[in-house]
Motif scaffolding. Structure first.
Motif, short mmCIF file in Angstrom:
data_model
loop_
_atom_site.label_atom_id
_atom_site.label_comp_id
_atom_site.label_asym_id
_atom_site.label_seq_id
_atom_site.Cartn_x
_atom_site.Cartn_y
_atom_site.Cartn_z
N MET A 258 0.94 -1.06 0.05
CA MET A 258 0.01 -0.13 -0.21
C MET A 258 0.83 1.25 -0.15
SD MET A 258 -2.60 -1.20 2.90
CE MET A 258 -3.60 0.44 3.01
N LYS A 259 0.42 2.22 -0.69
CA LYS A 259 1.03 3.56 -0.47
C LYS A 259 0.41 4.43 0.46
CE LYS A 259 2.19 7.96 -3.03
NZ LYS A 259 1.97 8.46 -4.26
N ILE A 260 1.12 4.71 1.64
CA ILE A 260 0.53 5.44 2.81
C ILE A 260 1.22 6.45 3.08
CG2 ILE A 260 0.02 4.89 5.19
CD1 ILE A 260 0.10 1.77 5.02
N ILE A 261 0.27 7.60 3.48
CA ILE A 261 1.02 8.85 3.96
C ILE A 261 0.75 8.98 5.45
CG2 ILE A 261 0.91 11.39 3.89
CD1 ILE A 261 1.21 9.68 1.03
N VAL A 262 2.02 9.38 6.29
CA VAL A 262 1.96 9.62 7.65
C VAL A 262 2.16 10.84 7.56
CG1 VAL A 262 3.32 8.90 9.74
CG2 VAL A 262 2.64 7.32 8.03
N SER A 263 1.31 11.66 8.49
CA SER A 263 1.51 12.86 9.19
C SER A 263 2.12 12.90 10.57
CB SER A 263 0.42 13.65 8.94
OG SER A 263 -0.56 13.34 9.87
N GLY A 264 2.58 13.94 11.10
CA GLY A 264 3.47 13.97 12.32
C GLY A 264 4.99 13.71 12.44
N SER A 265 5.66 13.99 11.30
CA SER A 265 6.79 13.95 11.08
C SER A 265 7.55 12.75 11.68
CB SER A 265 7.55 15.15 11.65
OG SER A 265 8.94 15.52 11.08
N LEU A 266 8.65 12.87 12.34
CA LEU A 266 9.30 11.60 13.19
C LEU A 266 9.11 11.93 14.50
CD1 LEU A 266 12.53 10.98 11.08
CD2 LEU A 266 10.33 10.10 10.81
N GLY A 267 8.06 12.10 15.06
CA GLY A 267 7.70 12.49 16.39
C GLY A 267 7.61 11.10 17.19
N ASN A 268 7.15 10.92 18.29
CA ASN A 268 6.98 9.84 19.23
C ASN A 268 6.05 8.93 18.58
OD1 ASN A 268 8.64 10.82 21.23
ND2 ASN A 268 7.12 11.80 22.40
N ILE A 269 5.26 9.29 17.69
CA ILE A 269 4.16 8.30 16.94
C ILE A 269 4.68 8.06 15.74
CG2 ILE A 269 1.88 7.96 16.35
CD1 ILE A 269 0.91 9.93 18.51
N GLY A 270 5.15 9.20 15.04
CA GLY A 270 5.24 9.15 13.42
C GLY A 270 6.53 8.31 13.10
N LYS A 271 7.59 8.48 13.71
CA LYS A 271 8.79 7.41 13.70
C LYS A 271 8.70 5.88 13.92
CE LYS A 271 13.79 6.96 14.40
NZ LYS A 271 14.87 7.45 15.31
N PRO A 272 7.99 5.56 14.91
CA PRO A 272 7.74 4.23 15.19
C PRO A 272 6.67 3.62 14.14
CG PRO A 272 6.97 5.12 16.95
CD PRO A 272 7.99 6.45 16.34
N LEU A 273 5.71 4.34 13.99
CA LEU A 273 4.86 3.92 12.87
C LEU A 273 5.45 3.71 11.52
CD1 LEU A 273 1.79 3.46 11.78
CD2 LEU A 273 1.52 5.98 11.78
N PRO B 10 -1.12 18.74 14.66
CA PRO B 10 -0.56 19.32 15.99
C PRO B 10 -1.34 19.99 17.15
CG PRO B 10 0.68 20.13 13.92
CD PRO B 10 -0.44 19.50 13.56
N PRO B 11 -1.27 19.47 18.10
CA PRO B 11 -2.26 19.98 19.41
C PRO B 11 -2.23 21.28 19.65
CG PRO B 11 -0.25 18.98 20.30
CD PRO B 11 -0.17 18.64 18.94
N ASN B 12 -0.95 22.16 19.36
CA ASN B 12 -0.96 23.45 19.61
C ASN B 12 -0.34 24.33 18.36
OD1 ASN B 12 -1.93 23.29 22.40
ND2 ASN B 12 0.14 22.60 23.15
N LEU B 13 -1.02 24.70 17.56
CA LEU B 13 -0.79 25.49 16.38
C LEU B 13 -0.44 26.72 16.84
CD1 LEU B 13 -2.75 23.78 13.69
CD2 LEU B 13 -0.24 23.54 13.86
N GLY B 14 0.38 27.42 17.34
CA GLY B 14 0.65 28.71 17.65
C GLY B 14 0.19 28.84 19.09
N GLY B 15 0.40 29.94 19.89
CA GLY B 15 0.25 30.22 20.92
C GLY B 15 -1.09 31.19 21.13
N GLN B 16 -1.82 31.33 20.14
CA GLN B 16 -3.07 31.88 20.26
C GLN B 16 -4.19 31.12 19.02
OE1 GLN B 16 -1.88 36.01 19.09
NE2 GLN B 16 -2.11 36.74 21.34
#
Length: 291
Positions: free
Chosen positions: A1-16, A73-79
């Motif tokens: 399958m061709k799969i797109i992963v968002s979340g870069s190489l973070g705590n979820i993106g990298k192991p996924l 991302p959970p916090n897109l900017g401070g406002q």
């Protein structure tokens, strides 16, 4: 399958990404950081560098893909955090429709069944509603409260000898390890159920009192207490630590939702399985190694 992963190489993106590559899939990883391109390619994936708020970029990236792991991302900017998070979800929704993606796994959260009273999770409630309108197979992967959030308590443990938050030591908290989220996401991406589905991914259900005892024992502080703060004390502590006021208020509101049980209620009342493998005692070893 061709799969797109968002979340870069973070705590979820990298192991996924590692799991999907290992299973033989063609993986593209979305990252907003061009410096991550080489690291992504070193894993055997393709890199798509751009913003998850840009529906044109997302549409181009998603073209021809079989499945998407959608993570905002959970916090897109401070406002305007909720509005910004929701707008990223809207950009994804537009791209999913335009690229005709047939399978989506969205990272959501406990408490995403609530429109308000759940802090930053309100953005995920909004995104679930947007995705519900899409004509595609979607699993809302509702994750527990991240174990890794408790690394934020390290300065307080070292400085004051306590852990704490604006919820009590006996509150039942569904917890999750990012590695268990990655495993669940990999499983769901390879399925193709019809319609819209909810899967909770929880590693353990424990109390803050348990957390203080187990983590404290792991770092040779067996008498480490959990202290319940007022909402005002919690907010003040976060702002003094340099967290922007809007984000601090959202996290204080999330603490209130954990205190009154509303955020955990849907999972707990449903008697659903706890299918993550990383129990609190397992995480305590990681915590101690980084303490």
């Amino acid at each position: 399958m061709k799969i797109i992963v968002s979340g870069s190489l973070g705590n979820i993106g990298k192991p996924l990404t590692e799991k999907l590559i290992g299973a033989g899939h063609d993986v593209t990883v979305i990252s907003s950081d061009s410096n991550k391109k080489a690291a992504i390619e070193n894993l055997g994936a393709k890199a798509a560098i751009g913003s998850v708020s840009d529906s044109t970029f997302l549409t181009e990236t998603l073209k021809g893909a079989d499945a998407l792991f959608a993570m905002t991302p959970p916090n897109l900017g401070g406002q305007n955090v909720i509005a910004n998070t929701t707008e990223a979800g809207n950009a994804f929704a537009k791209a999913i429709a335009a690229a005709n993606i047939k399978r989506v796994v969205m990272l959501s959260s406990i408490g995403a069944d609530l429109p308000t009273g759940n802090g930053p999770i309100a953005g995920l409630y909004n995104i679930e509603k947007l995705y519900n309108e899409l004509n595609t197979s979607i699993t809302f992967l509702r994750a527990g409260y991240f174990y890794t959030n408790f690394y934020n308590d390290v300065p307080m443990i070292k400085g004051a000898g306590i852990m704490g938050g604006n919820f009590p030591s006996d509150a039942k908290i569904p917890l999750v390890h990012p590695a268990d989220i990655a495993q669940a996401a990999a499983e769901e991406l390879e399925k193709n159920p019809s319609g819209k589905n909810i899967r909770y991914i929880i590693s353990d259900v424990r109390t803050p009192g348990d957390l203080a005892k187990v983590l404290g024992t792991a770092i040779d502080k067996s008498d480490l207490p959990w202290i319940e703060f007022t909402d005002e004390q919690s907010l003040q502590g976060m702002t003094q630590a340099g967290i922007p006021e809007e984000i601090a208020k959202l996290y204080a509101e999330m603490g209130t939702g954990l205190r009154n049980g509303k955020i955990a209620e849907d999972f707990l009342k449903s008697n659903l399985s706890v299918d993550g493998k990383t129990k609190l005692e397992d995480f305590a070893k990681e915590f101690a190694s980084k303490f």
